[in-house]
Design a protein around this motif. Structure first.
Motif, PDB file in Angstrom:
ATOM      1  N   ALA A   1       0.843  -1.194   0.000  1.00 31.27           N
ATOM      2  CA  ALA A   1       0.000   0.000   0.000  1.00 31.27           C
ATOM      3  C   ALA A   1       0.876   1.241   0.000  1.00 31.27           C
ATOM      4  O   ALA A   1       1.994   1.243   0.524  1.00 31.27           O
ATOM      5  N   ARG A   2       0.312   2.303  -0.589  1.00 29.53           N
ATOM      6  CA  ARG A   2       1.038   3.567  -0.696  1.00 29.53           C
ATOM      7  C   ARG A   2       0.047   4.717  -0.652  1.00 29.53           C
ATOM      8  O   ARG A   2      -1.046   4.638  -1.225  1.00 29.53           O
TER       9      ARG A   2
ATOM     10  N   PHE B   1      -4.182  11.456   5.745  1.00 27.34           N
ATOM     11  CA  PHE B   1      -3.548  10.388   6.518  1.00 27.34           C
ATOM     12  C   PHE B   1      -4.397   9.134   6.334  1.00 27.34           C
ATOM     13  O   PHE B   1      -5.374   8.914   7.046  1.00 27.34           O
ATOM     14  N   GLU B   2      -4.026   8.311   5.364  1.00 27.78           N
ATOM     15  CA  GLU B   2      -4.872   7.199   4.927  1.00 27.78           C
ATOM     16  C   GLU B   2      -4.620   5.936   5.754  1.00 27.78           C
ATOM     17  O   GLU B   2      -3.474   5.619   6.084  1.00 27.78           O
ATOM     18  N   SER B   3      -5.694   5.211   6.053  1.00 24.50           N
ATOM     19  CA  SER B   3      -5.612   3.990   6.864  1.00 24.50           C
ATOM     20  C   SER B   3      -6.204   2.805   6.125  1.00 24.50           C
ATOM     21  O   SER B   3      -7.067   2.963   5.253  1.00 24.50           O
TER      22      SER B   3
ATOM     23  N   VAL C   1       6.731   8.801   7.985  1.00 27.60           N
ATOM     24  CA  VAL C   1       5.767   8.552   9.060  1.00 27.60           C
ATOM     25  C   VAL C   1       4.689   7.570   8.624  1.00 27.60           C
ATOM     26  O   VAL C   1       3.934   7.827   7.688  1.00 27.60           O
ATOM     27  N   MET C   2       4.639   6.437   9.302  1.00 28.59           N
ATOM     28  CA  MET C   2       3.548   5.470   9.191  1.00 28.59           C
ATOM     29  C   MET C   2       3.262   4.968  10.597  1.00 28.59           C
ATOM     30  O   MET C   2       4.174   4.830  11.407  1.00 28.59           O
ATOM     31  N   GLN C   3       2.003   4.696  10.897  1.00 35.96           N
ATOM     32  CA  GLN C   3       1.606   4.098  12.175  1.00 35.96           C
ATOM     33  C   GLN C   3       1.001   2.738  11.863  1.00 35.96           C
ATOM     34  O   GLN C   3      -0.080   2.641  11.293  1.00 35.96           O
ATOM     35  N   ILE C   4       1.730   1.677  12.232  1.00 38.18           N
ATOM     36  CA  ILE C   4       1.375   0.320  11.839  1.00 38.18           C
ATOM     37  C   ILE C   4       1.168  -0.515  13.097  1.00 38.18           C
ATOM     38  O   ILE C   4       1.936  -0.402  14.059  1.00 38.18           O
ATOM     39  N   GLY C   5       0.172  -1.357  13.088  1.00 39.43           N
ATOM     40  CA  GLY C   5      -0.055  -2.192  14.259  1.00 39.43           C
ATOM     41  C   GLY C   5      -1.345  -2.957  14.197  1.00 39.43           C
ATOM     42  O   GLY C   5      -1.576  -3.713  13.251  1.00 39.43           O
ATOM     43  N   TRP C   6      -2.214  -2.721  15.207  1.00 38.78           N
ATOM     44  CA  TRP C   6      -3.451  -3.493  15.343  1.00 38.78           C
ATOM     45  C   TRP C   6      -4.621  -2.545  15.558  1.00 38.78           C
ATOM     46  O   TRP C   6      -4.538  -1.605  16.340  1.00 38.78           O
ATOM     47  N   ALA C   7      -5.717  -2.820  14.867  1.00 38.94           N
ATOM     48  CA  ALA C   7      -6.968  -2.093  15.060  1.00 38.94           C
ATOM     49  C   ALA C   7      -8.087  -3.108  15.260  1.00 38.94           C
ATOM     50  O   ALA C   7      -7.901  -4.308  15.029  1.00 38.94           O
ATOM     51  N   THR C   8      -9.249  -2.632  15.695  1.00 38.47           N
ATOM     52  CA  THR C   8     -10.380  -3.522  15.940  1.00 38.47           C
ATOM     53  C   THR C   8     -11.596  -3.071  15.139  1.00 38.47           C
ATOM     54  O   THR C   8     -11.552  -2.077  14.430  1.00 38.47           O
ATOM     55  N   ARG C   9     -12.685  -3.819  15.317  1.00 38.94           N
ATOM     56  CA  ARG C   9     -13.922  -3.461  14.613  1.00 38.94           C
ATOM     57  C   ARG C   9     -14.430  -2.091  15.038  1.00 38.94           C
ATOM     58  O   ARG C   9     -15.124  -1.411  14.280  1.00 38.94           O
ATOM     59  N   ASP C  10     -14.098  -1.683  16.259  1.00 36.82           N
ATOM     60  CA  ASP C  10     -14.602  -0.407  16.781  1.00 36.82           C
ATOM     61  C   ASP C  10     -13.713   0.783  16.437  1.00 36.82           C
ATOM     62  O   ASP C  10     -14.070   1.925  16.761  1.00 36.82           O
ATOM     63  N   SER C  11     -12.568   0.541  15.811  1.00 31.09           N
ATOM     64  CA  SER C  11     -11.650   1.640  15.503  1.00 31.09           C
ATOM     65  C   SER C  11     -12.260   2.580  14.469  1.00 31.09           C
ATOM     66  O   SER C  11     -12.913   2.143  13.515  1.00 31.09           O
ATOM     67  N   LYS C  12     -12.020   3.889  14.659  1.00 29.50           N
ATOM     68  CA  LYS C  12     -12.518   4.905  13.731  1.00 29.50           C
ATOM     69  C   LYS C  12     -11.343   5.742  13.245  1.00 29.50           C
ATOM     70  O   LYS C  12     -10.483   6.132  14.026  1.00 29.50           O
TER      71      LYS C  12
ATOM     72  N   PHE D   1      -0.842   5.938   6.798  1.00 25.64           N
ATOM     73  CA  PHE D   1       0.264   6.437   5.994  1.00 25.64           C
ATOM     74  C   PHE D   1       0.217   7.953   5.853  1.00 25.64           C
ATOM     75  O   PHE D   1      -0.798   8.520   5.460  1.00 25.64           O
ATOM     76  N   MET D   2       1.345   8.617   6.136  1.00 22.21           N
ATOM     77  CA  MET D   2       1.496  10.022   5.787  1.00 22.21           C
ATOM     78  C   MET D   2       1.794  10.108   4.285  1.00 22.21           C
ATOM     79  O   MET D   2       2.001   9.099   3.619  1.00 22.21           O
ATOM     80  N   SER D   3       1.820  11.297   3.741  1.00 23.31           N
ATOM     81  CA  SER D   3       2.057  11.488   2.305  1.00 23.31           C
ATOM     82  C   SER D   3       3.356  10.838   1.857  1.00 23.31           C
ATOM     83  O   SER D   3       4.382  10.945   2.529  1.00 23.31           O
TER      84      SER D   3
END
Length: 576
Positions: free
Chosen positions: A340-341, A347-349, A372-383, A468-470
């Motif tokens: 992904a890019r 700030f795309e997720s 800058v990227m923030q990578i990890g774990w999210a859940t069904r409730d994440s917004k 992802f940041m730009s």
């Protein structure tokens, strides 16, 4: 969290000669919801050429010289046709003009350390924003961005985009003057080939302006000389980073249909066919070029006789991938669904297609770009709010690793970790232990202490996810191929347990997806969200009634007016 929230802050500093907008109004506008600012247009407000601010300054100066107090005009009603102008507050003095290059470099230096959307932007950014209120100042800022942003800084192009996105939109005269100053053509692209930073920065500026100035302004900006310049930058003699940002600029110009036709007629697809062979290149800069070239050939600049990538990619061994149906149109996902890019200013997720509720799970990510990227774990409730800079780790239902700023993110708060900054080619590992209720992050096999905060809010429904940041890119491995640094514990992989049908694996190019959507028949009285069930539910107290009960039960606020939903009433007359 990314600092896109500064657009709201800076916009709220509108001149005191008009009514100051509230933060709530700006947020409502950025979210596209009805508000008192509905006539404003884009969140970045265009300036006019009236020179009204200079007139205001002259009046203020005359008042100071004559010691006659001027009337407070803050409470006077604003002309509803003209948007409020950005700039200083009603009692703020104009900042003294400083060295623009120094301010740009100061912003670049501090941007990595700024992580909170709620904090005030750095002094250098505010000063640059104020300078850009005039045509002369805007031109000074743009020329400085081109002149001083270094090639080697991974956040350089993103800072160009951020600063231009925060500054007021240029006037037609300013754009005309910029094109005259740059005087771009094919010959210019060949000059200073040994110093590619300037060409990379010019392309980044052009791409940012093309994205902000969609429509006639974008058409006017893409002059024959600029088109020739960008096409010349795609030749193999150019530095790969120059090729990359020239291609991204052409993609953004192509967001306007007339520009897309003009670019397509230039035989750009012939050049891109050569470049797409770099998609799997071991040199990560070339790999970015190849990725973007392939994406453009599939989605924008089609070549007659070329088979689309999704039609020939081998997906037999892939059972888990990134969910292309759960992202905005701004995120680019490879046809095999594992890379992904983001080249947009948002700030795309993205989340993966497989969700886990128990056991121990592991996946890896290869860092293609070191920003800058923030990578990890999210859940069904994440917004996620892509235009406000909120992504993975910015709510209580997700947690993320940030290797550029060396932070762990949870609930929009960060704490430093001890890993060095990641670099291209690094491998980040993500272990989720739902038995022990902990997450462990690895960099090239070196692990950090476990993270457990997220389990106070949720204990099931976890997805692999990233924001992802730009201009950032990475590749995921959910177990379809061997891991580089498997952890020293027993774990499961998504690819061993997930299942996708052949149809689910297909990531269609945009034009194919749009063609399918046009064939879909939608009933007149269907739900405006799912387009499947009958719209039989009225929301209280706002009274909107374009939803089915299933969709209404999943919402806390009305999608039309953003009012809180107190109750949902099924309208019996609509039940068939």
């Amino acid at each position: 969290m990314i600092v896109f929230g500064w657009a709201v802050f800076l916009a709220s500093r509108s001149l005191g000669q008009g009514l100051l907008l509230t933060l709530e109004e700006h947020i409502a506008h950025l979210l596209g919801t009805p508000s008192a600012t509905a006539a404003m247009g884009n969140s970045c407000i265009c300036r006019d050429d009236s020179g009204a601010e200079d007139s205001v300054d002259n009046q203020q100066q005359q008042a100071e010289n004559s010691a006659v107090p001027t009337a407070d005009t803050r409470n006077q009603p604003r002309d509803p046709v003209r948007p409020p102008r950005r700039g200083r507050g009603p009692h703020e003095p104009r900042r003294k003009k400083q060295n623009v290059d120094g301010l740009v470099l100061d912003t670049l230096a501090v941007i990595r350390t700024l992580v909170d959307n709620d904090q005030e932007p750095p002094y250098s950014m505010i000063t640059l924003h104020e300078m850009a209120e005039t045509d002369e100042g805007w031109l000074d800022v743009v020329q400085s961005l081109i002149r001083v942003i270094p090639l080697e800084d991974p956040l350089g192009p993103a800072v160009i985009t951020l600063l231009l996105d925060e500054c007021p939109l240029p006037t037609k005269d300013a754009l005309q003057k910029l094109t005259e100053i740059l005087n771009l053509n094919g010959e210019v692209a060949c000059q200073d080939s040994g110093h590619p930073a300037r060409h990379r920065n010019i392309s980044a500026v052009l791409g940012c302006l093309a994205e902000k100035l969609a429509g006639p302004a974008s058409i006017g900006l893409l002059s024959p000389g600029i088109l020739e310049y960008l096409l010349q930058c795609l030749k193999l003699q150019a530095h790969p980073t120059v090729m990359l940002f020239a291609l991204i600029a052409l993609e953004k110009f192509a967001q306007t249909s007339e520009n897309k036709l003009t670019i397509s007629e230039s035989s750009i697809s012939d050049r891109l066919v050569t470049l797409e062979s770099w998609a799997d290149d071991p040199e990560y800069l070339k790999r970015q070029v190849g990725f973007c070239a392939q994406w453009s050939l599939d989605n924008l600049f089609l070549k007659e006789g070329r088979q689309l990538t999704y039609e020939k990619v081998d997906l037999k061994s892939i059972r888990a991938m990134l969910n292309s149906n759960d992202v905005s149109e701004y995120l680019k996902i490879s046809p095999h669904g594992l890379e992904a890019r983001c080249d947009a200013s948002s700030f795309e997720s993205v989340r993966c297609t497989f969700c886990v509720d128990a056991g121990v799970w592991y996946y890896e990510v290869t860092v293609v770009t070191s920003g800058v990227m923030q990578i990890g774990w999210a859940t069904r409730d994440s917004k996620f709010l892509n235009h406000e800079g909120y992504g993975i780790g910015d709510d209580e239902f997700s947690c993320a690793y940030d290797g550029c700023r060396q932070l762990i993110w949870y609930n929009a708060r960060s704490k430093p970790h001890l890993h060095p900054c990641w670099k291209e080619g690094d491998t980040v590992g993500f272990l989720l232990d739902l038995n022990e209720k902990q997450m462990i992050f690895f960099l090239n096999g070196n692990q950090l202490p476990p993270e457990k905060q997220v389990f106070s809010s949720t204990v099931s429904g976890f997805f692999a996810a990233a924001s992802f940041m730009s201009y950032q890119q990475c590749e995921f491995n959910f177990g379809a191929k061997p891991f580089k640094y498997p952890p020293p514990v027993k774990f499961s992989t998504f690819n061993d347990y997930a299942f996708l049908t052949a149809e689910d694996k297909i990531i269609l190019p945009r034009h194919r997806r749009l063609a399918l959507l046009k064939q879909v028949s939608i009933r007149e009285n269907c739900c405006s969200l799912c387009c499947d069930e009958v719209a039989d539910t009225q929301l209280k107290p706002c009274g909107h009634s374009d939803l089915c009960m299933n969709c209404a039960l999943q919402l806390e606020t009305c999608p039309l007016c953003r009012k809180e939903i107190v109750s949902r009433v099924r309208q019996i007359s609509h039940i068939s």
